[in-house]
Enzyme design. Sequence first.
Site, PDB file in Angstrom:
ATOM      1  N   ASP A  45       0.812  -1.161   0.099  1.00 11.43           N
ATOM      2  CA  ASP A  45       0.040   0.011  -0.037  1.00 11.43           C
ATOM      3  C   ASP A  45       0.768   1.229   0.032  1.00 11.43           C
ATOM      4  O   ASP A  45       2.102   1.054   0.387  1.00 11.43           O
ATOM      5  CB  ASP A  45      -0.987   0.011   1.199  1.00 11.43           C
ATOM      6  CG  ASP A  45      -2.194   0.857   1.226  1.00 11.43           C
ATOM      7  OD1 ASP A  45      -3.028   0.212   0.930  1.00 11.43           O
ATOM      8  OD2 ASP A  45      -2.077   2.043   1.048  1.00 11.43           O
ATOM      9  N   ASP A  66       3.960   2.622  -4.325  1.00  9.83           N
ATOM     10  CA  ASP A  66       3.222   3.613  -5.174  1.00  9.83           C
ATOM     11  C   ASP A  66       3.396   3.009  -6.695  1.00  9.83           C
ATOM     12  O   ASP A  66       4.106   2.911  -7.368  1.00  9.83           O
ATOM     13  CB  ASP A  66       4.018   5.022  -5.271  1.00  9.83           C
ATOM     14  CG  ASP A  66       3.194   6.068  -5.887  1.00  9.83           C
ATOM     15  OD1 ASP A  66       2.214   5.838  -6.649  1.00  9.83           O
ATOM     16  OD2 ASP A  66       3.686   7.316  -5.640  1.00  9.83           O
ATOM     17  N   VAL A  67       2.090   2.875  -7.059  1.00 11.02           N
ATOM     18  CA  VAL A  67       1.920   1.929  -8.199  1.00 11.02           C
ATOM     19  C   VAL A  67       2.019   2.993  -9.335  1.00 11.02           C
ATOM     20  O   VAL A  67       2.298   2.362 -10.464  1.00 11.02           O
ATOM     21  CB  VAL A  67       0.523   1.325  -8.324  1.00 11.02           C
ATOM     22  CG1 VAL A  67       0.229   0.040  -7.311  1.00 11.02           C
ATOM     23  CG2 VAL A  67      -0.639   2.306  -8.261  1.00 11.02           C
ATOM     24  N   TYR A 174     -12.448   9.518 -13.912  1.00  8.11           N
ATOM     25  CA  TYR A 174     -12.622   8.156 -12.991  1.00  8.11           C
ATOM     26  C   TYR A 174     -13.282   7.242 -14.110  1.00  8.11           C
ATOM     27  O   TYR A 174     -12.524   6.022 -14.129  1.00  8.11           O
ATOM     28  CB  TYR A 174     -13.433   8.435 -11.754  1.00  8.11           C
ATOM     29  CG  TYR A 174     -13.552   7.051 -11.056  1.00  8.11           C
ATOM     30  CD1 TYR A 174     -12.522   6.683 -10.044  1.00  8.11           C
ATOM     31  CD2 TYR A 174     -14.385   6.495 -11.144  1.00  8.11           C
ATOM     32  CE1 TYR A 174     -12.497   5.655  -9.388  1.00  8.11           C
ATOM     33  CE2 TYR A 174     -14.567   4.859 -10.066  1.00  8.11           C
ATOM     34  CZ  TYR A 174     -13.664   4.812  -9.487  1.00  8.11           C
ATOM     35  OH  TYR A 174     -13.685   3.607  -8.718  1.00  8.11           O
ATOM     36  N   LYS A 178     -11.064   3.834 -15.495  1.00 10.30           N
ATOM     37  CA  LYS A 178     -11.660   2.150 -14.943  1.00 10.30           C
ATOM     38  C   LYS A 178     -11.926   1.689 -16.390  1.00 10.30           C
ATOM     39  O   LYS A 178     -11.669   0.587 -16.477  1.00 10.30           O
ATOM     40  CB  LYS A 178     -12.809   2.620 -14.067  1.00 10.30           C
ATOM     41  CG  LYS A 178     -12.323   2.859 -12.590  1.00 10.30           C
ATOM     42  CD  LYS A 178     -11.313   1.812 -12.096  1.00 10.30           C
ATOM     43  CE  LYS A 178     -10.919   2.170 -10.654  1.00 10.30           C
ATOM     44  NZ  LYS A 178     -10.084   1.144 -10.152  1.00 10.30           N
ATOM     45  N   THR A 209     -16.023   1.652   1.589  1.00 11.53           N
ATOM     46  CA  THR A 209     -14.649   1.810   1.879  1.00 11.53           C
ATOM     47  C   THR A 209     -14.358   3.154   2.500  1.00 11.53           C
ATOM     48  O   THR A 209     -15.051   3.991   2.482  1.00 11.53           O
ATOM     49  CB  THR A 209     -13.910   1.648   0.698  1.00 11.53           C
ATOM     50  OG1 THR A 209     -14.044   2.506  -0.293  1.00 11.53           O
ATOM     51  CG2 THR A 209     -14.175   0.181  -0.058  1.00 11.53           C
TER      52      THR A 209
END
Length: 267
Positions: A45, A66-67, A174, A178, A209
């Site tokens: 994470d 950090d992706v 967003y 996705k 979440t």
Amino acid sequence: MTQQVSGVGRFAGQVALVTGGGSGIGAAVARRLAAEGCVQVHVADLDEGSAKAVAEEVGGRGHRVDVRDAAAVDALVEEVVAASGALDVVVHTAGVDDPEAKTSILEAQESGEPVDVLAGLSDARWRRVVSVNLDGTFHVLRAAVRAMRPQGRGAIVTVGSSAAFDTLVGYPHYAASKAGVHALSQAVAKEVIAHGIRVNTVAPGPVDTPMAARTPAAVRKKMEASGAIGYATPEQLADNICYLASPGAANVIGAVLLSNGGRFTVS
């Protein structure tokens, strides 16, 4: 700490990596994988403290990543393989939303004026969402495939969104990010099944979440009312994800599983 029983469960003896595993869906997935037999669950994470807390809970190992950083993702996967000897399951849940856009949606909802996000959407906000959600998925997929290809097996599950199909007004960045996750994952799935690697995607609707907690209450209420079922729990999404990662989904390749409370099938 979750007690693991070696040799028992759908993931008996397997090694897993969960990105975004410090909270929400990722944390629920890490717990489920450990409970179902994984010998080692690596939890990664951006918030290293959260990753290590979940890892300690499930008897795994925590990592910071950090992706958006391709080199960091590569190093993480190399570290996992070096530490555990293999990598059988990768679940990529790391992602971000845009609280500023949500605020604009709420303001329009309250004033009765049309939503006006795009004209004021900065390059920085666009890049943040796309770089984490889409670039990050590419980095994780590439690193995972590089690790799994020599062993001739593996299961990868990415997290998209039902917003890619039923787009929320005022959320173009967003939705685009996705939709890209879905297309990327399906293209990769067709390519890497030749190496024994399965790639699938789950596309949630609203999920309860920490990210969802930032949604303004009025917007959240409207989203909750949009389906036959309200907000899903992280544990429900973990059920879906772990099915796709499990041997029970051996014939499921390149799927996008809608987990959206009937938003597209119930009027």
